[in-house]
Write a protein that holds these residues in place. Structure first.
Motif, mmCIF file in Angstrom:
data_model
loop_
_atom_site.group_PDB
_atom_site.id
_atom_site.type_symbol
_atom_site.label_atom_id
_atom_site.label_comp_id
_atom_site.label_asym_id
_atom_site.label_seq_id
_atom_site.Cartn_x
_atom_site.Cartn_y
_atom_site.Cartn_z
ATOM 1 N N VAL A 59 49.036 61.468 70.965
ATOM 2 C CA VAL A 59 50.098 62.422 70.640
ATOM 3 C C VAL A 59 50.860 61.987 69.396
ATOM 4 N N ALA A 60 51.091 60.665 69.260
ATOM 5 C CA ALA A 60 51.816 60.153 68.091
ATOM 6 C C ALA A 60 51.035 60.404 66.807
ATOM 7 N N ARG A 61 49.726 60.144 66.854
ATOM 8 C CA ARG A 61 48.903 60.379 65.678
ATOM 9 C C ARG A 61 48.857 61.865 65.323
ATOM 10 N N TRP A 62 48.847 62.690 66.348
ATOM 11 C CA TRP A 62 48.838 64.141 66.122
ATOM 12 C C TRP A 62 50.102 64.605 65.430
ATOM 13 N N LYS A 63 51.265 64.093 65.912
ATOM 14 C CA LYS A 63 52.549 64.498 65.335
ATOM 15 C C LYS A 63 52.688 64.049 63.885
ATOM 16 N N ASN A 64 52.104 62.884 63.567
ATOM 17 C CA ASN A 64 52.256 62.319 62.224
ATOM 18 C C ASN A 64 51.170 62.780 61.259
ATOM 19 N N SER A 65 50.214 63.570 61.740
ATOM 20 C CA SER A 65 49.108 63.992 60.888
ATOM 21 C C SER A 65 49.599 64.990 59.852
ATOM 22 N N GLU A 66 49.228 64.754 58.590
ATOM 23 C CA GLU A 66 49.616 65.650 57.499
ATOM 24 C C GLU A 66 48.491 66.607 57.127
ATOM 25 N N SER A 67 47.315 66.374 57.779
ATOM 26 C CA SER A 67 46.160 67.199 57.418
ATOM 27 C C SER A 67 46.106 68.511 58.175
ATOM 28 N N ILE A 68 46.980 68.670 59.145
ATOM 29 C CA ILE A 68 46.984 69.887 59.940
ATOM 30 C C ILE A 68 48.230 70.692 59.599
ATOM 31 N N ARG A 69 48.069 71.940 59.457
ATOM 32 C CA ARG A 69 49.197 72.799 59.090
ATOM 33 C C ARG A 69 50.289 72.688 60.141
ATOM 34 N N PRO A 70 51.542 72.562 59.718
ATOM 35 C CA PRO A 70 52.654 72.335 60.665
ATOM 36 C C PRO A 70 52.761 73.414 61.733
ATOM 37 N N GLU A 71 52.477 74.698 61.367
ATOM 38 C CA GLU A 71 52.657 75.747 62.365
ATOM 39 C C GLU A 71 51.611 75.639 63.488
ATOM 40 N N ILE A 72 50.376 75.182 63.112
ATOM 41 C CA ILE A 72 49.339 75.040 64.140
ATOM 42 C C ILE A 72 49.680 73.889 65.072
ATOM 43 N N ARG A 73 50.172 72.756 64.469
ATOM 44 C CA ARG A 73 50.545 71.604 65.280
ATOM 45 C C ARG A 73 51.693 71.947 66.215
ATOM 46 N N GLU A 74 52.652 72.696 65.691
ATOM 47 C CA GLU A 74 53.792 73.064 66.516
ATOM 48 C C GLU A 74 53.368 74.006 67.648
ATOM 49 N N LEU A 75 52.446 74.922 67.316
ATOM 50 C CA LEU A 75 51.948 75.848 68.328
ATOM 51 C C LEU A 75 51.229 75.105 69.457
ATOM 52 N N PHE A 76 50.392 74.131 69.092
ATOM 53 C CA PHE A 76 49.659 73.371 70.105
ATOM 54 C C PHE A 76 50.611 72.564 70.982
ATOM 55 N N LEU A 77 51.600 71.903 70.329
ATOM 56 C CA LEU A 77 52.527 71.088 71.109
ATOM 57 C C LEU A 77 53.355 71.946 72.060
ATOM 58 N N THR A 78 53.626 73.184 71.644
ATOM 59 C CA THR A 78 54.452 74.064 72.482
ATOM 60 C C THR A 78 53.673 74.597 73.683
ATOM 61 N N TYR A 79 52.381 74.918 73.471
ATOM 62 C CA TYR A 79 51.594 75.573 74.523
ATOM 63 C C TYR A 79 50.455 74.704 75.070
ATOM 64 N N ARG A 80 50.580 73.390 74.935
ATOM 65 C CA ARG A 80 49.463 72.544 75.377
ATOM 66 C C ARG A 80 49.199 72.668 76.876
ATOM 67 N N HIS A 81 50.241 72.836 77.680
ATOM 68 C CA HIS A 81 50.032 72.962 79.128
ATOM 69 C C HIS A 81 49.320 74.271 79.472
ATOM 70 N N GLU A 82 49.673 75.353 78.776
ATOM 71 C CA GLU A 82 48.996 76.619 79.021
ATOM 72 C C GLU A 82 47.519 76.552 78.628
ATOM 73 N N LEU A 83 47.239 75.870 77.496
ATOM 74 C CA LEU A 83 45.852 75.751 77.055
ATOM 75 C C LEU A 83 44.995 75.016 78.077
ATOM 76 N N ILE A 84 45.567 73.984 78.673
ATOM 77 C CA ILE A 84 44.831 73.249 79.718
ATOM 78 C C ILE A 84 44.537 74.171 80.895
ATOM 79 N N SER A 85 45.508 74.996 81.255
ATOM 80 C CA SER A 85 45.303 75.936 82.367
ATOM 81 C C SER A 85 44.206 76.937 82.041
ATOM 82 N N TYR A 86 44.223 77.433 80.775
ATOM 83 C CA TYR A 86 43.182 78.373 80.382
ATOM 84 C C TYR A 86 41.804 77.743 80.460
ATOM 85 N N ALA A 87 41.682 76.494 80.032
ATOM 86 C CA ALA A 87 40.383 75.816 80.079
ATOM 87 C C ALA A 87 39.884 75.680 81.513
#
Length: 556
Positions: A59-87
């Protein structure tokens, strides 16, 4: 001629008792904690208070990654629990789709899918010739090995003349019940494949499925003749069949002769443990097979001494004997172990890549005739509660596809690439029925229509034996037509006078190999068809009153 289950000693009672001691909730002073208690305590693990280090690092490496667009990273961090449920939901939906697919698939593909998903993976089996077993027993050791309790208790083998023969010269006490009720049929169906072999089961089945008093009398005469020619050592002999009976040429294939004769007694419900007129015959025959077979810790080769192409036929026949005797005598656990060991031999001797069996364990190719006996042996094993490798059955289905002569797989040849034959078509269809094909399958309907058109043969009991089973399981008008010819044909052909009374004179193919015993065994087994196995396609309805009134069930 058309024609291994762990045998290790049982655990000691002391060891069993140590595992079954109750586990106390409190500590016991002066004694070590039990094994089961230790296992239970290990299962009670404490719940983690924080995520594991690898997850926090990710999670720390994900938050500090500059190669991923901030809006996508923020979206994943916000809905990570829902994504797990969908899977998780997606996985569940896939499983549901598989189950629905299995529901609507054809029987063969459904069985394949079920075996693929539900059967645990099995280790690859090596070629039979390179398998090494521990504790190989020679025949002297086998004779003293407690294969089953009833056989081990026999100290000597009595002369066959000492066995009393039942009086079958009258019709008075033949097991015919003319009016089976729907309740009778339901009770019979609950018992399972061998339910027709009980006294009551035979009464119901003979009346319901086309037997008659005359057909049952023919069976009783046949059993009487077979008992009379049983040898003093408990086995039968193709070469020695008594006066006025045609002997066969296979003098050394005694396990084959013994298995064929024994199947007739088992088919009529006679066992080695229940009181009856043929208890001793069955008991001594089983002991003969055991003495003349090669038994190891993981496999049982039941071929014994044999000649020509009879070896693998013999093993299949002997395996059917063991599985049926085990099913009819469920308390004999040692016999069940031996039957399972014989099944392991079948599995190990299957030709890799082809799915068939040949005349020898090292054959490069097999044929439909041997495959038929092996599949019947495996089906009998499953009906007896013995585990059969699903891979072995799948391989057999692959072979049947290759040996079919048409796209619908209704007709079968002796070997792939050859023309269809009535006998091999009957064998292939019976195998397909045992492997799950139902009466609505196009191939079953076409194949049954073909056999019905050909009709019973006047001089080929091998074909008649297999085709009768196919028509019997299918039922309907086709079976009624076939049975009316086959039954009366056999009754009329039986020898009714002289020393060979109760036997059938051999006709057609293979008669010179097995002689009168071979012909008689197939004839008796065919006339036992009404109760030897219950029909695969059960139709629970009482017998037709018009047929009863017309005398169909009374032998007229």
């Amino acid at each position: 001629m058309p024609s291994s289950q762990d045998l290790s000693p049982t655990k000691s009672r002391a060891a069993s008792a140590s595992l079954s001691d109750p586990i106390s909730g409190s500590k016991q002073s002066g004694s070590a904690p039990s094994v089961l208690a230790d296992v239970r305590s290990k299962r009670q693990r404490r719940r983690r208070k924080a995520p594991p280090e690898w997850y926090q690092s990710l999670v720390a490496r994900w938050k500090n990654s500059e190669s991923i667009r901030p809006e996508i990273r923020e979206l994943f961090l916000t809905y990570r629990h829902e994504l797990i449920s969908y899977a998780a939901s997606a996985v569940a939906l896939c499983l549901l789709a598989l189950l629905l697919a299995a529901w609507v698939l054809p029987a063969e593909d459904r069985n394949f899918l079920f075996d693929l998903l539900a059967t645990p993976a099995e280790p690859e089996l090596t070629e039979l010739g390179t398998v090494e077993f521990e504790s190989v027993l020679d025949q002297q050791q086998v004779q003293s090995t407690p294969i089953n309790e009833a056989i081990a208790q026999l100290e000597s083998i009595a002369d066959i003349s000492e066995i009393s023969e039942p009086d079958v010269d009258t019709f008075d006490d033949l097991p015919i019940q003319l009016r089976p009720t729907l309740s009778d049929l339901k009770e019979l169906a609950k018992v399972g494949d061998f339910g027709g072999r009980s006294a009551k089961g035979k009464q119901i089945a003979v009346a319901e499925y086309g037997g008659s008093a005359a057909s049952e009398q023919a069976v009783l005469y046949g059993l009487k003749w077979l008992a009379k020619i049983q040898r003093k050592d408990g086995g039968w002999d193709f070469k020695k069949q008594g006066p006025e009976a045609q002997a066969g040429r296979y003098a050394r294939s005694r396990n084959a002769a013994t298995s064929l004769a024994l199947l007739c007694f088992l088919g009529a419900g006679h066992t080695h443990v229940d009181d009856g007129p043929y208890q001793k015959n069955v008991d001594e025959a089983l002991r003969f097979l055991v003495k003349n077979s090669s038994i190891t810790a993981g496999s049982a080769d039941m071929r014994g001494d044999y000649e020509g192409n009879s070896g693998m036929y013999t093993h299949a026949l002997a395996t059917i004997c063991l599985t049926e005797a085990s099913a009819l005598s469920p308390r004999d656990k040692e016999l069940s172990k031996l039957a399972a060991a014989a099944v392991r031999f079948i599995e190990r001797s299957q030709i890799t890549g082809e799915g068939s069996w040949g005349y020898k364990t090292d054959s490069d190719s097999g044929d439909t005739s041997v495959v038929g006996w092996m599949v019947v042996a495996l089906y009998s094993s499953r009906s007896s509660g013995i585990r059969v490798s699903s891979r072995t059955l799948r391989s057999s289905r692959n072979y049947l596809r290759r040996v079919a002569t048409d796209s619908s797989q209704a007709f079968y040849a002796y070997k792939p690439g050859q023309s269809r034959k009535p006998s091999t078509t009957a064998i292939g269809l019976l195998c397909r029925m045992y492997m799950g094909w139902g009466p609505d399958m196009e191939a079953i309907q076409k194949g049954v229509a073909y056999l019905s058109t050909v009709g019973p043969s006047p001089n080929n009991m091998y074909y008649n034996y297999y085709a009768s089973q196919v028509l019997r399981h299918y039922g309907g008008d086709e079976w009624t037509k076939w049975n009316s010819v086959m039954r009366e044909q056999l009754i009329k052909r039986q020898v009714r006078k002289g020393p060979a009374k109760g036997s059938w004179k051999p006709q057609g193919a293979h008669h010179e190999l097995g002689g009168q015993l071979y012909e008689t065994a197939l004839s008796v087994l065919t006339l036992e068809i009404y109760y030897r196995h219950l029909p695969l396609y059960q139709q629970l309805k009482p017998a037709d009153d018009d047929a009863i009134n017309a005398g169909q069930l009374s032998g007229e």
